[in-house]
Scaffold this motif. Sequence first.
Motif, PDB file in Angstrom:
ATOM      1  N   LEU A  36      29.735 -27.484  47.977  1.00  0.00           N
ATOM      2  CA  LEU A  36      28.502 -27.389  47.193  1.00  0.00           C
ATOM      3  C   LEU A  36      28.767 -26.712  45.847  1.00  0.00           C
ATOM      4  O   LEU A  36      28.142 -27.050  44.841  1.00  0.00           O
ATOM      5  N   HIS A  37      29.707 -25.755  45.832  1.00  0.00           N
ATOM      6  CA  HIS A  37      30.065 -25.069  44.581  1.00  0.00           C
ATOM      7  C   HIS A  37      30.678 -26.051  43.586  1.00  0.00           C
ATOM      8  O   HIS A  37      30.420 -25.965  42.379  1.00  0.00           O
ATOM      9  N   VAL A  38      31.471 -27.013  44.078  1.00  0.00           N
ATOM     10  CA  VAL A  38      32.062 -28.035  43.200  1.00  0.00           C
ATOM     11  C   VAL A  38      30.967 -28.973  42.680  1.00  0.00           C
ATOM     12  O   VAL A  38      30.975 -29.364  41.505  1.00  0.00           O
ATOM     13  N   ILE A  39      30.026 -29.332  43.558  1.00  0.00           N
ATOM     14  CA  ILE A  39      28.886 -30.169  43.129  1.00  0.00           C
ATOM     15  C   ILE A  39      28.076 -29.436  42.073  1.00  0.00           C
ATOM     16  O   ILE A  39      27.611 -30.027  41.086  1.00  0.00           O
ATOM     17  N   LEU A  40      27.916 -28.110  42.267  1.00  0.00           N
ATOM     18  CA  LEU A  40      27.114 -27.292  41.347  1.00  0.00           C
ATOM     19  C   LEU A  40      27.650 -27.373  39.922  1.00  0.00           C
ATOM     20  O   LEU A  40      26.867 -27.472  38.965  1.00  0.00           O
ATOM     21  N   LYS A  41      28.967 -27.341  39.757  1.00  0.00           N
ATOM     22  CA  LYS A  41      29.547 -27.381  38.414  1.00  0.00           C
ATOM     23  C   LYS A  41      29.160 -28.667  37.689  1.00  0.00           C
ATOM     24  O   LYS A  41      28.906 -28.658  36.490  1.00  0.00           O
ATOM     25  N   ASN A  44      33.907 -12.661  49.549  1.00  0.00           N
ATOM     26  CA  ASN A  44      33.774 -13.630  48.474  1.00  0.00           C
ATOM     27  C   ASN A  44      35.062 -14.452  48.406  1.00  0.00           C
ATOM     28  O   ASN A  44      36.157 -13.894  48.306  1.00  0.00           O
ATOM     29  N   PRO A  45      34.987 -15.807  48.447  1.00  0.00           N
ATOM     30  CA  PRO A  45      36.217 -16.615  48.453  1.00  0.00           C
ATOM     31  C   PRO A  45      37.049 -16.480  47.182  1.00  0.00           C
ATOM     32  O   PRO A  45      38.244 -16.784  47.185  1.00  0.00           O
ATOM     33  N   LEU A  46      36.439 -16.014  46.082  1.00  0.00           N
ATOM     34  CA  LEU A  46      37.173 -15.862  44.825  1.00  0.00           C
ATOM     35  C   LEU A  46      37.895 -14.525  44.729  1.00  0.00           C
ATOM     36  O   LEU A  46      38.719 -14.341  43.822  1.00  0.00           O
ATOM     37  N   LEU A  94      40.949 -27.130  45.181  1.00  0.00           N
ATOM     38  CA  LEU A  94      39.617 -27.527  45.658  1.00  0.00           C
ATOM     39  C   LEU A  94      38.590 -27.444  44.530  1.00  0.00           C
ATOM     40  O   LEU A  94      37.831 -28.385  44.295  1.00  0.00           O
ATOM     41  N   LEU A  95      38.579 -26.307  43.810  1.00  0.00           N
ATOM     42  CA  LEU A  95      37.551 -26.088  42.790  1.00  0.00           C
ATOM     43  C   LEU A  95      37.714 -27.019  41.596  1.00  0.00           C
ATOM     44  O   LEU A  95      36.735 -27.342  40.917  1.00  0.00           O
ATOM     45  N   ASN A  96      38.938 -27.462  41.318  1.00  0.00           N
ATOM     46  CA  ASN A  96      39.181 -28.341  40.172  1.00  0.00           C
ATOM     47  C   ASN A  96      39.174 -29.820  40.554  1.00  0.00           C
ATOM     48  O   ASN A  96      39.425 -30.684  39.712  1.00  0.00           O
TER      49      ASN A  96
END
Length: 544
Positions: free
Chosen positions: A8-13, A170-172, A215-217
């Motif tokens: 969902l965090h990737v979709i959010l970007k 926090n995953p970061l 994952l994030l990129n």
Amino acid sequence: MALDGLLLHVILKRLQSLCPCKVNKIQNISDEEICFHVYTRHGNEKIVVNAHSNSNRIYLDPYAVSSSLQPSNFVMVLRKCCSQAILDQIQQIGFDRILEFTLVNRDELGDTKRYKLYIELMGKYSNIVLVDHNGVIIDALKRIPIYENTKRMIHPGAQYTLPDPGQKKNPLCIDQIDRNTSLVNQIYGFSPLLSKEFLKRMQEGEKYEEILQELLNSKTLYIYKKDFHCLAMTHLEEIPKQFEFMEGFHHLYAAEEQKNRIREQCQDVYRAVEKELKKAQKKLPKLQDTLELSKDYCKYKLYGDLLFAYMGQIQKDQTVKVPSFESDDIIEIPLDMRYDIKQNANRYYQKYHKAKRSISILQEQIRQCEMDIAYFEQLHEQLRHCTIQDALEIKEELIKERILRPKKNTLTKRGKKKPNVLCLQINDDLIYVGKNNIQNQTITSKIANKKDLWFHVKDYHGSHVLLKAEKPTENLIRMCANLAAYFSKSKDSSSVPVNYCLVSELKKVPGAKAGFVTMKSYKTIFIDPQEVPIEEWIQTYKKI
């Protein structure tokens, strides 16, 4: 598999890149799916939010279609508060599966109003909640009263509270990981599937930070048989289908969601077709049995002749035995004891004339019943691979045939819609594909010219395909034959025969249902229907 917090965090970007944007329209695609039409700096976009317990998600879908459903109460509230509003920002609550939309609008007096729209994508607890600037719930897609959930009430007038996030990292910002425990219990945003993949890669020597950055990129969605993610799931040992990130969600859900939407909006069409088909199938053997009995009508005339001939020689009984005129055989004739012999003879003459007349009537009824079975089998097949627009056209057809009753609609129709015919444009050549009888009739009787090529699968119910080309090549002919075979009952067969001819060789069957024609002369090509190239043709060549 449902969305996890990191996906969902990737979709959010991708969603944040749209802000600020203007909310033009709000429509419900289905009971638990809402489409927001927004105008951004780069053009129009469609944000689809689905709060279904099994398929909850949020993504950009340019193919989302408007629904014929009446807007729900919640959608009407959203339109009142959020239509023409500015979607200022979109945030994720921590790394939980909750998004917060901040909307700014003006009321009837011109005063600025701020609203929060919470998109909760948490499996069976998925919901969409509209909250005012004081944190008071205005309305929700799924209202949850206090007697259903004592910890968290979702109801108009109640104070909105977020679900308890629990105690995780926090995953970061990760210092230490227990590799013997699932990451679901340690870090926010992890699903069991993602946890297994991270632990496997870390055991093979990859660092947590490197996997997380991949994952994030990611700009790719990997779709497996039962799972999907924006990170390749190497532990599944499957070859995934790879799509552009937002495009992947459309491929993932399109087929199943289309079936669900058609079922929701056109359930009466499915029921009517199945009911009429079963009724005709039950009626046919009864008519055939009655016809067989009626063919023996000559014996009733013989019974009457014998009774009159031997009237003075026989005694009235339940069964009388008299000799035949033509042989020495003894014929048994049953009598109705309520009548005398003369009346019984006359009744047999009446049966004779009735059975003789009924043969032609029964033959016509059998012919009509067989046509009805063929017609409803064709509709049943068309409903297998139709869109919502196609299903609504089939509904119109059933209303014209007086199989379905039209619903009373207070809204006035502004004009008759054109049939939703699929059209593919390849350079200067056009291919038309009909997926129901209305479209087939439109193609054959209105779009076609005498010199165009017409295709139809042999001995099956299927689509009318029309090729408009000055010089039809073999590739175009095979392409049309593939489309005709794919949109037919022989979709899953191999070496399917497809007939094709010039439109000038077609003849409409007098009195037949819409779309029924015959061919004077034709050629036949054998084809293996293939789903993948057909989907690529539609995506590449579809004329809008």
